[in-house]
Design a protein around this motif. Structure first.
Motif, PDB file in Angstrom:
ATOM      1  N   ALA A  74      38.204  27.655  36.721  1.00 35.47           N
ATOM      2  CA  ALA A  74      38.447  29.089  36.510  1.00 35.47           C
ATOM      3  C   ALA A  74      37.658  29.615  35.318  1.00 35.47           C
ATOM      4  O   ALA A  74      37.160  30.751  35.341  1.00 35.47           O
ATOM      5  N   LYS A  98      34.927  32.561  35.422  1.00 34.74           N
ATOM      6  CA  LYS A  98      34.981  33.765  34.597  1.00 34.74           C
ATOM      7  C   LYS A  98      33.681  34.020  33.848  1.00 34.74           C
ATOM      8  O   LYS A  98      33.360  35.173  33.527  1.00 34.74           O
ATOM      9  N   ALA A 114      32.018  38.317  42.180  1.00 31.47           N
ATOM     10  CA  ALA A 114      33.123  37.879  43.034  1.00 31.47           C
ATOM     11  C   ALA A 114      33.905  36.741  42.379  1.00 31.47           C
ATOM     12  O   ALA A 114      35.139  36.731  42.398  1.00 31.47           O
ATOM     13  N   LEU A 115      33.174  35.789  41.791  1.00 37.29           N
ATOM     14  CA  LEU A 115      33.842  34.677  41.113  1.00 37.29           C
ATOM     15  C   LEU A 115      34.609  35.167  39.892  1.00 37.29           C
ATOM     16  O   LEU A 115      35.733  34.721  39.629  1.00 37.29           O
ATOM     17  N   TRP A 117      35.910  38.151  39.345  1.00 41.64           N
ATOM     18  CA  TRP A 117      37.087  38.899  39.771  1.00 41.64           C
ATOM     19  C   TRP A 117      38.163  37.974  40.336  1.00 41.64           C
ATOM     20  O   TRP A 117      39.348  38.170  40.090  1.00 41.64           O
ATOM     21  N   SER A 118      37.748  36.967  41.094  1.00 41.67           N
ATOM     22  CA  SER A 118      38.712  36.024  41.672  1.00 41.67           C
ATOM     23  C   SER A 118      39.451  35.267  40.573  1.00 41.67           C
ATOM     24  O   SER A 118      40.681  35.099  40.620  1.00 41.67           O
ATOM     25  N   ALA A 119      38.695  34.805  39.572  1.00 45.14           N
ATOM     26  CA  ALA A 119      39.305  34.068  38.465  1.00 45.14           C
ATOM     27  C   ALA A 119      40.228  34.971  37.650  1.00 45.14           C
ATOM     28  O   ALA A 119      41.320  34.558  37.230  1.00 45.14           O
ATOM     29  N   LEU A 169      41.818  37.630  38.745  1.00 45.45           N
ATOM     30  CA  LEU A 169      42.998  37.898  39.563  1.00 45.45           C
ATOM     31  C   LEU A 169      43.967  36.722  39.520  1.00 45.45           C
ATOM     32  O   LEU A 169      45.182  36.901  39.382  1.00 45.45           O
ATOM     33  N   TYR A 170      43.426  35.527  39.617  1.00 39.72           N
ATOM     34  CA  TYR A 170      44.261  34.311  39.573  1.00 39.72           C
ATOM     35  C   TYR A 170      45.015  34.211  38.247  1.00 39.72           C
ATOM     36  O   TYR A 170      46.242  34.030  38.232  1.00 39.72           O
TER      37      TYR A 170
END
Length: 229
Positions: A34, A38, A44-45, A47-49, A51-52
């Motif tokens: 993660a 970040k 995309a990566l 934002w995904s991290a 969000l997690y």
């Protein structure tokens, strides 16, 4: 009789330790992934991290654990039934507890590792690239050793909290120290004695962990010059 209960409570210590260390390994792996996400150039990566980590840190640990242990298998079984697949999913308390704690503390480890990676001088990375080192070798030989040193204070705090959080898994039926202590307290009518025993176990675990990690930190700090001293 009393000695038998004491032995029973302490004998469950290995389950608590196994749960804590497995959760720690998962948390470190998830945290590093993660943290790298970040710091990735990929939006995309990132934002995904983000969000997690935001979701996990915003949900209480017990709620997350109950969702993984009860709700997730039910959801998976409904999906399997809809797909007409003859299978049944069920998590053991140990697996559900380790996975949940790994996911939860992976979010906190991610921030710890991200901060450590950001504090590594960029000049070192640029010099390594100039020497022709690949991305993996730069990460493994330059970033990881320094990240470890810089992340140790935050890592220590996360580990101490994780070790104590393993007590929550007793609510899922795992026969750990807390579960045995509660059973002994109910059987003997002496809750103070056995909850104090469980507290002493966790206190000993955190004290030993702090002692070990403090010495590891001193070893990593050996030879490091601090500006202003």
């Amino acid at each position: 009789m009393q000695a038998g209960y004491v032995v029973s409570v302490l004998a469950a210590g290995w389950i608590t330790l196994a749960l804590a260390f497995l959760s720690l390994v998962l948390a470190v792996l998830i945290g590093i992934a993660a943290a790298l996400a970040k710091l990735s150039p990929s939006r995309a990566l990132r934002w995904s991290a983000a969000l997690y980590t935001s979701l996990v840190r915003g949900i209480p640990d017990l709620v997350m654990m109950l969702l993984v242990f009860y709700s997730l298998p039910a959801l998976l079984n409904e999906a399997l039934l809809a797909l007409d697949i003859d299978a049944y999913v069920e998590f053991s308390p140990f697996v559900a507890g380790a996975a949940t704690l790994g996911i939860i503390f992976g979010a906190y480890m991610a921030e710890t590792f991200r901060g450590a990676l950001m504090n590594i001088p960029k000049g070192q990375i640029e010099a390594a690239r100039a020497y022709g080192l690949g991305r993996f070798r730069i990460f493994w030989r330059i970033e990881v050793p320094q990240m470890t040193r810089l992340a140790l204070p935050g890592f220590t705090n996360n580990w101490l909290v994780l070790a104590k959080a393993t007590a929550l898994v007793s609510l899922l039926g795992l026969q750990d120290v807390m579960f045995r202590a509660r059973g002994a307290a109910e059987a003997t009518g002496q809750p103070f004695t056995y909850y104090l025993l469980a507290g002493a176990f966790y206190l000993a675990l955190t004290a030993l962990s702090l002692w070990v990690l403090t010495r590891i930190a001193r070893r990593f700090e050996a030879g490091v010059k601090v500006l202003g001293r």
